[in-house]
Write a protein that holds these residues in place. Structure first.
Motif, mmCIF file in Angstrom:
data_model
loop_
_atom_site.group_PDB
_atom_site.id
_atom_site.type_symbol
_atom_site.label_atom_id
_atom_site.label_comp_id
_atom_site.label_asym_id
_atom_site.label_seq_id
_atom_site.Cartn_x
_atom_site.Cartn_y
_atom_site.Cartn_z
ATOM 1 N N ASP A 1 28.118 -38.531 66.142
ATOM 2 C CA ASP A 1 27.266 -39.291 67.067
ATOM 3 C C ASP A 1 27.860 -40.665 67.358
ATOM 4 O O ASP A 1 27.819 -41.134 68.503
ATOM 5 N N LEU A 2 28.407 -41.313 66.343
ATOM 6 C CA LEU A 2 29.036 -42.621 66.536
ATOM 7 C C LEU A 2 30.241 -42.506 67.459
ATOM 8 O O LEU A 2 30.420 -43.321 68.375
ATOM 9 N N ALA A 3 31.078 -41.492 67.223
ATOM 10 C CA ALA A 3 32.273 -41.294 68.046
ATOM 11 C C ALA A 3 31.913 -41.048 69.509
ATOM 12 O O ALA A 3 32.596 -41.548 70.415
ATOM 13 N N GLU A 4 30.830 -40.296 69.728
ATOM 14 C CA GLU A 4 30.393 -40.032 71.105
ATOM 15 C C GLU A 4 30.016 -41.305 71.850
ATOM 16 O O GLU A 4 30.061 -41.341 73.076
ATOM 17 N N HIS A 5 29.635 -42.332 71.106
ATOM 18 C CA HIS A 5 29.267 -43.609 71.724
ATOM 19 C C HIS A 5 30.383 -44.638 71.622
ATOM 20 O O HIS A 5 30.161 -45.824 71.861
ATOM 21 N N GLY A 6 31.579 -44.200 71.222
ATOM 22 C CA GLY A 6 32.729 -45.097 71.151
ATOM 23 C C GLY A 6 32.693 -46.057 69.979
ATOM 24 O O GLY A 6 33.376 -47.084 69.999
ATOM 25 N N LEU A 7 31.912 -45.740 68.956
ATOM 26 C CA LEU A 7 31.812 -46.605 67.776
ATOM 27 C C LEU A 7 32.679 -46.050 66.650
ATOM 28 O O LEU A 7 32.946 -44.839 66.599
ATOM 29 N N PRO A 8 33.116 -46.906 65.738
ATOM 30 C CA PRO A 8 33.959 -46.435 64.635
ATOM 31 C C PRO A 8 33.214 -45.450 63.738
ATOM 32 O O PRO A 8 32.086 -45.706 63.309
ATOM 33 N N THR A 9 33.857 -44.330 63.444
ATOM 34 C CA THR A 9 33.217 -43.304 62.619
ATOM 35 C C THR A 9 33.039 -43.761 61.178
ATOM 36 O O THR A 9 32.204 -43.209 60.462
ATOM 37 N N LEU A 10 33.774 -44.761 60.763
ATOM 38 C CA LEU A 10 33.624 -45.302 59.414
ATOM 39 C C LEU A 10 32.208 -45.848 59.187
ATOM 40 O O LEU A 10 31.702 -45.849 58.066
ATOM 41 N N MET A 11 31.559 -46.239 60.261
ATOM 42 C CA MET A 11 30.179 -46.733 60.166
ATOM 43 C C MET A 11 29.233 -45.671 59.621
ATOM 44 O O MET A 11 28.150 -46.000 59.130
ATOM 45 N N ALA A 12 29.612 -44.407 59.689
ATOM 46 C CA ALA A 12 28.746 -43.318 59.231
ATOM 47 C C ALA A 12 28.407 -43.458 57.752
ATOM 48 O O ALA A 12 27.346 -43.020 57.319
ATOM 49 N N TYR A 13 29.281 -44.081 56.989
ATOM 50 C CA TYR A 13 29.011 -44.229 55.561
ATOM 51 C C TYR A 13 27.885 -45.226 55.279
ATOM 52 O O TYR A 13 27.323 -45.233 54.197
ATOM 53 N N GLY A 14 27.528 -46.023 56.265
ATOM 54 C CA GLY A 14 26.378 -46.915 56.139
ATOM 55 C C GLY A 14 25.070 -46.161 55.988
ATOM 56 O O GLY A 14 24.076 -46.710 55.508
ATOM 57 N N VAL A 15 25.084 -44.886 56.383
ATOM 58 C CA VAL A 15 23.890 -44.060 56.254
ATOM 59 C C VAL A 15 23.469 -43.948 54.790
ATOM 60 O O VAL A 15 22.280 -43.824 54.484
ATOM 61 N N VAL B 1 18.051 -44.236 65.762
ATOM 62 C CA VAL B 1 17.144 -43.734 66.792
ATOM 63 C C VAL B 1 17.638 -44.131 68.177
ATOM 64 O O VAL B 1 17.683 -43.300 69.091
ATOM 65 N N LEU B 2 18.018 -45.381 68.349
ATOM 66 C CA LEU B 2 18.500 -45.821 69.659
ATOM 67 C C LEU B 2 19.811 -45.146 70.028
ATOM 68 O O LEU B 2 20.061 -44.861 71.201
ATOM 69 N N LEU B 3 20.622 -44.840 69.026
ATOM 70 C CA LEU B 3 21.904 -44.190 69.269
ATOM 71 C C LEU B 3 21.732 -42.728 69.688
ATOM 72 O O LEU B 3 22.397 -42.264 70.616
ATOM 73 N N VAL B 4 20.833 -42.021 69.021
ATOM 74 C CA VAL B 4 20.745 -40.576 69.204
ATOM 75 C C VAL B 4 19.497 -40.119 69.960
ATOM 76 O O VAL B 4 19.533 -39.133 70.683
ATOM 77 N N HIS B 5 18.397 -40.830 69.799
ATOM 78 C CA HIS B 5 17.124 -40.328 70.333
ATOM 79 C C HIS B 5 16.476 -41.248 71.362
ATOM 80 O O HIS B 5 15.272 -41.130 71.605
#
Length: 131
Positions: A35-49, A81-85
């Motif tokens: 989802d992050l990659a689809e919005h041009g954001l660094p995928t490393l941010m996914a670990y913040g989850v 939520v703002l990113l995906v929904h």
């Protein structure tokens, strides 16, 4: 009774989000990275989850630095939520309810916990500024 209400709210908000965190622990944050990659954001941010869906809920559940962790949780969910929904805010679900109602519950619930604090039924018994 007020402290019991705060405990129940913490258990509800923290407990329900922890299920999402456990899923990420078991299966990894791959969907979030996508989802992050689809919005041009660094995928490393996914670990913040892991911070928002595991660490923060655990602190909320036990009642330690509850206000601080509820804010972390709330902003984490708001970002997701703002990113995906975001499209769900303007439509109804097939059942007739608001499509964004669950997401709003998670975000507002977290901010309500941040406003109310942990109460006395907590590890830190609501004694500090962030409790």
């Amino acid at each position: 009774m007020e402290d019991l209400g705060k405990l129940l709210l913490r258990l509800l908000v923290g407990g329900l989000m922890l299920f999402h965190g456990i899923d990420k622990l078991l299966h990894g944050p791959g969907d979030v990275a996508h989802d992050l990659a689809e919005h041009g954001l660094p995928t490393l941010m996914a670990y913040g989850v892991y911070v928002g869906e595991v660490v923060a809920p655990v602190f909320i559940l036990v009642g330690a630095w509850t206000r601080l962790w509820a804010l972390v949780y709330g902003f984490n969910v708001l970002f997701a939520v703002l990113l995906v929904h975001a499209h769900d805010f303007g439509r109804l679900a097939p059942t007739g309810g608001w499509a964004a109602e669950l997401y709003v519950f998670y975000v507002v619930g977290a901010f309500v916990v941040a406003l109310l604090g942990s109460g006395r039924c907590a590890l830190r018994r609501g004694v500090g500024r962030w409790d």
